[in-house]
Design a protein around this motif. Structure first.
Motif, PDB file in Angstrom:
ATOM      1  N   LEU A 109       0.827  -1.203   0.000  1.00  0.00           N
ATOM      2  CA  LEU A 109       0.000   0.000   0.000  1.00  0.00           C
ATOM      3  C   LEU A 109       0.864   1.257   0.000  1.00  0.00           C
ATOM      4  N   PRO A 110       0.330   2.355  -0.526  1.00  0.00           N
ATOM      5  CA  PRO A 110       1.077   3.615  -0.478  1.00  0.00           C
ATOM      6  C   PRO A 110       0.927   4.306   0.865  1.00  0.00           C
ATOM      7  N   GLY A 111       1.922   5.121   1.209  1.00  0.00           N
ATOM      8  CA  GLY A 111       1.767   5.987   2.366  1.00  0.00           C
ATOM      9  C   GLY A 111       2.692   5.681   3.519  1.00  0.00           C
ATOM     10  N   VAL A 112       2.411   6.361   4.627  1.00  0.00           N
ATOM     11  CA  VAL A 112       3.209   6.276   5.841  1.00  0.00           C
ATOM     12  C   VAL A 112       2.283   6.108   7.037  1.00  0.00           C
ATOM     13  N   SER A 113       2.830   5.627   8.129  1.00  0.00           N
ATOM     14  CA  SER A 113       2.045   5.522   9.366  1.00  0.00           C
ATOM     15  C   SER A 113       1.954   6.878  10.044  1.00  0.00           C
ATOM     16  N   ARG A 114       0.860   7.113  10.728  1.00  0.00           N
ATOM     17  CA  ARG A 114       0.700   8.291  11.574  1.00  0.00           C
ATOM     18  C   ARG A 114       0.530   7.792  13.003  1.00  0.00           C
ATOM     19  N   LEU A 115       1.634   7.685  13.720  1.00  0.00           N
ATOM     20  CA  LEU A 115       1.606   7.094  15.054  1.00  0.00           C
ATOM     21  C   LEU A 115       1.163   8.069  16.121  1.00  0.00           C
ATOM     22  N   ALA A 116       1.025   9.343  15.761  1.00  0.00           N
ATOM     23  CA  ALA A 116       0.455  10.353  16.654  1.00  0.00           C
ATOM     24  C   ALA A 116      -0.745  10.968  15.936  1.00  0.00           C
ATOM     25  N   PRO A 117      -1.825  10.215  15.807  1.00  0.00           N
ATOM     26  CA  PRO A 117      -2.939  10.644  14.953  1.00  0.00           C
ATOM     27  C   PRO A 117      -3.694  11.841  15.504  1.00  0.00           C
ATOM     28  N   GLU A 118      -4.187  12.638  14.585  1.00  0.00           N
ATOM     29  CA  GLU A 118      -5.076  13.738  14.916  1.00  0.00           C
ATOM     30  C   GLU A 118      -6.513  13.271  14.713  1.00  0.00           C
ATOM     31  N   ASN A 203      -0.918  -0.563  11.676  1.00  0.00           N
ATOM     32  CA  ASN A 203      -1.511  -1.393  10.628  1.00  0.00           C
ATOM     33  C   ASN A 203      -2.310  -0.566   9.626  1.00  0.00           C
ATOM     34  N   VAL A 204      -2.032   0.733   9.598  1.00  0.00           N
ATOM     35  CA  VAL A 204      -2.720   1.648   8.678  1.00  0.00           C
ATOM     36  C   VAL A 204      -1.679   2.577   8.067  1.00  0.00           C
ATOM     37  N   LEU A 205      -1.853   2.873   6.783  1.00  0.00           N
ATOM     38  CA  LEU A 205      -1.002   3.842   6.102  1.00  0.00           C
ATOM     39  C   LEU A 205      -1.856   4.997   5.586  1.00  0.00           C
ATOM     40  N   PHE A 206      -1.254   6.192   5.621  1.00  0.00           N
ATOM     41  CA  PHE A 206      -1.891   7.385   5.072  1.00  0.00           C
ATOM     42  C   PHE A 206      -1.038   7.906   3.922  1.00  0.00           C
ATOM     43  N   ASP A 207      -1.714   8.248   2.829  1.00  0.00           N
ATOM     44  CA  ASP A 207      -1.035   8.812   1.669  1.00  0.00           C
ATOM     45  C   ASP A 207      -1.001  10.326   1.836  1.00  0.00           C
ATOM     46  N   PRO A 208       0.186  10.931   1.984  1.00  0.00           N
ATOM     47  CA  PRO A 208       0.258  12.371   2.261  1.00  0.00           C
ATOM     48  C   PRO A 208      -0.131  13.264   1.090  1.00  0.00           C
ATOM     49  N   GLN A 209      -0.392  12.675  -0.077  1.00  0.00           N
ATOM     50  CA  GLN A 209      -0.849  13.465  -1.227  1.00  0.00           C
ATOM     51  C   GLN A 209       0.085  14.625  -1.546  1.00  0.00           C
ATOM     52  N   GLY A 210       1.378  14.338  -1.529  1.00  0.00           N
ATOM     53  CA  GLY A 210       2.346  15.349  -1.924  1.00  0.00           C
ATOM     54  C   GLY A 210       2.780  16.296  -0.834  1.00  0.00           C
ATOM     55  N   THR A 211       2.284  16.116   0.402  1.00  0.00           N
ATOM     56  CA  THR A 211       2.693  16.963   1.524  1.00  0.00           C
ATOM     57  C   THR A 211       3.428  16.117   2.542  1.00  0.00           C
ATOM     58  N   ASP A 213       3.504  17.186   5.936  1.00  0.00           N
ATOM     59  CA  ASP A 213       2.992  17.506   7.273  1.00  0.00           C
ATOM     60  C   ASP A 213       1.669  16.827   7.598  1.00  0.00           C
ATOM     61  N   GLY A 214       1.164  16.012   6.689  1.00  0.00           N
ATOM     62  CA  GLY A 214      -0.090  15.311   6.942  1.00  0.00           C
ATOM     63  C   GLY A 214      -1.326  16.138   6.707  1.00  0.00           C
ATOM     64  N   SER A 215      -1.177  17.358   6.212  1.00  0.00           N
ATOM     65  CA  SER A 215      -2.330  18.241   6.067  1.00  0.00           C
ATOM     66  C   SER A 215      -3.330  17.759   5.029  1.00  0.00           C
ATOM     67  N   GLN A 216      -2.857  16.965   4.057  1.00  0.00           N
ATOM     68  CA  GLN A 216      -3.751  16.469   3.018  1.00  0.00           C
ATOM     69  C   GLN A 216      -3.813  14.939   3.012  1.00  0.00           C
ATOM     70  N   ASP A 217      -3.589  14.350   4.157  1.00  0.00           N
ATOM     71  CA  ASP A 217      -3.590  12.895   4.245  1.00  0.00           C
ATOM     72  C   ASP A 217      -4.899  12.287   3.742  1.00  0.00           C
ATOM     73  N   GLN A 218      -4.758  11.268   2.922  1.00  0.00           N
ATOM     74  CA  GLN A 218      -5.860  10.394   2.551  1.00  0.00           C
ATOM     75  C   GLN A 218      -5.498   8.982   3.013  1.00  0.00           C
ATOM     76  N   LEU A 219      -6.490   8.149   3.175  1.00  0.00           N
ATOM     77  CA  LEU A 219      -6.201   6.799   3.651  1.00  0.00           C
ATOM     78  C   LEU A 219      -5.467   6.006   2.584  1.00  0.00           C
ATOM     79  N   GLY A 220      -4.276   5.514   2.934  1.00  0.00           N
ATOM     80  CA  GLY A 220      -3.546   4.627   2.033  1.00  0.00           C
ATOM     81  C   GLY A 220      -4.087   3.215   2.096  1.00  0.00           C
ATOM     82  N   GLY A 221      -4.471   2.791   3.295  1.00  0.00           N
ATOM     83  CA  GLY A 221      -5.111   1.492   3.423  1.00  0.00           C
ATOM     84  C   GLY A 221      -4.856   0.803   4.746  1.00  0.00           C
TER      85      GLY A 221
END
Length: 325
Positions: A109-118, A203-211, A213-221
């Motif tokens: 899957l694409p993306g990175v983990s966000r271990l300090a989620p907002e 166990n979740v990845l977020f796709d930063p969509q070109g950013t 800082d996580g401001s435009q994170d979409q669910l990677g999966g």
């Protein structure tokens, strides 16, 4: 994820080239984290294009149990739920044998983990967890959650000798409470189906969509479905809330994160009145499940490369917090 069965590139190069249509294997790297299976990133190249997959060697699950998990991932992926899709070999198979053990290869899957989620990350998790539950409604296979009540009853006696008197009392009394809950009429009415049962932040990845800082994170999966099973969807939601919605003290539920998760989930699949009434006990059940498993892994560990057992006190504290709700 950990490495119990080491794999070198030379072990799989010929196998990848002959059995799959993904080109040549370029590199394989062990993945750190988790405690159940041996996991690796697998890089391949075909027609000048590089691809990355995840290779898993299953250390505890049997070849008879594994079709449930792999077929579930394929079912969800085919319904556009962002999950890893099992890779078929040239004969259409998705379950293999490697070094004498069951193995599978899935898409990465694409993306990175966000271990300090907002709160916004919790909202995405709630939305897609509900979508995943609904998408699994017509999944034809069933298999019990192998880490549910029967496993708790078997495992608790094995860890009691390592605990203080206060811990023994908390563990045995909570197990008795959950035994009553699981055999109750209201529990029988709770909706159920295929559930992830281990949807932690790693166990979740977020796709930063070109950013960055996580401001435009979409669910990677969502990934790592190897604790999945047919269970109450409320249990799956409780497991998720206990990890994603923690307050800064690492045990209580943070109001903003919790509200974001629950509102987004219920916008897709509203909870029944039985589920709403069962929440206090179910969120305790979710805490108990992981306290028991972490006690087991901590006091009765297996040898593995890159393996660091989690501190079981974390979920002991979460259970104490949930009992106070």
């Amino acid at each position: 994820m950990a490495v119990f069965t080491p794999i070198e590139l030379s072990d799989i190069s010929a196998w990848i080239s002959s059995d799959f249509d993904i080109g040549q294997a370029l590199d394989i790297r062990g993945i750190h984290g988790g405690i159940e299976n041996s996991n690796f990133f697998l890089d391949t190249e075909k027609d000048g294009k590089k691809q990355e997959y995840v290779l898993t060697i299953f250390e505890r699950l049997s070849a008879e149990q594994l079709p449930y998990y792999l077929d579930l991932m394929r079912h969800l992926a085919n319904k556009s739920i962002p999950v890893p899709k099992p890779l078929e070999n040239k004969q259409g198979q998705i379950l293999f044998t490697l070094k004498g053990k069951p193995a599978a290869i899935v898409s990465k899957l694409p993306g990175v983990s966000r271990l300090a989620p907002e709160a916004k990350h919790c909202a995405l998790i709630g939305e897609y967890l509900a979508k995943m539950h609904l998408a699994s409604s017509d999944f034809k296979h069933t298999q019990e959650n192998l880490r549910s009540l029967a496993w708790w009853q078997k495992t608790v006696p094995q860890v009691l000798s390592h605990l203080s008197d206060a811990q023994k009392e908390l563990l045995t009394s909570e197990l008795a409470t959950q035994e009553q809950f699981f055999t109750s009429e209201v529990y029988a009415l709770l909706p159920q189906g295929a559930s992830h049962c281990d949807l932690f932040r790693d166990n979740v990845l977020f796709d930063p969509q070109g950013t960055s800082d996580g401001s435009q994170d979409q669910l990677g999966g969502f990934f790592d479905f190897y604790f999945a099973g047919t269970d109450k969807w409320l249990f799956d939601l409780a497991v998720t809330a206990n990890d994603w919605c923690l307050a800064d003290n690492k045990q209580d539920l943070d109001p903003a994160r919790f509200k974001a998760l629950m509102d987004a989930y219920q916008a897709v699949r509203p909870l029944s009145k039985e589920e709403q009434a069962s929440w206090p006990l179910m969120v305790r059940a979710a805490a108990l499940r992981f306290w028991i498993s972490r006690l087991w892994d901590f006091y009765l560990p297996r040898d593995a490369q890159m393996l660091t057992p989690h501190d079981p006190r974390h979920f002991e504290n979460i259970l104490l917090s949930r009992k106070a709700i």
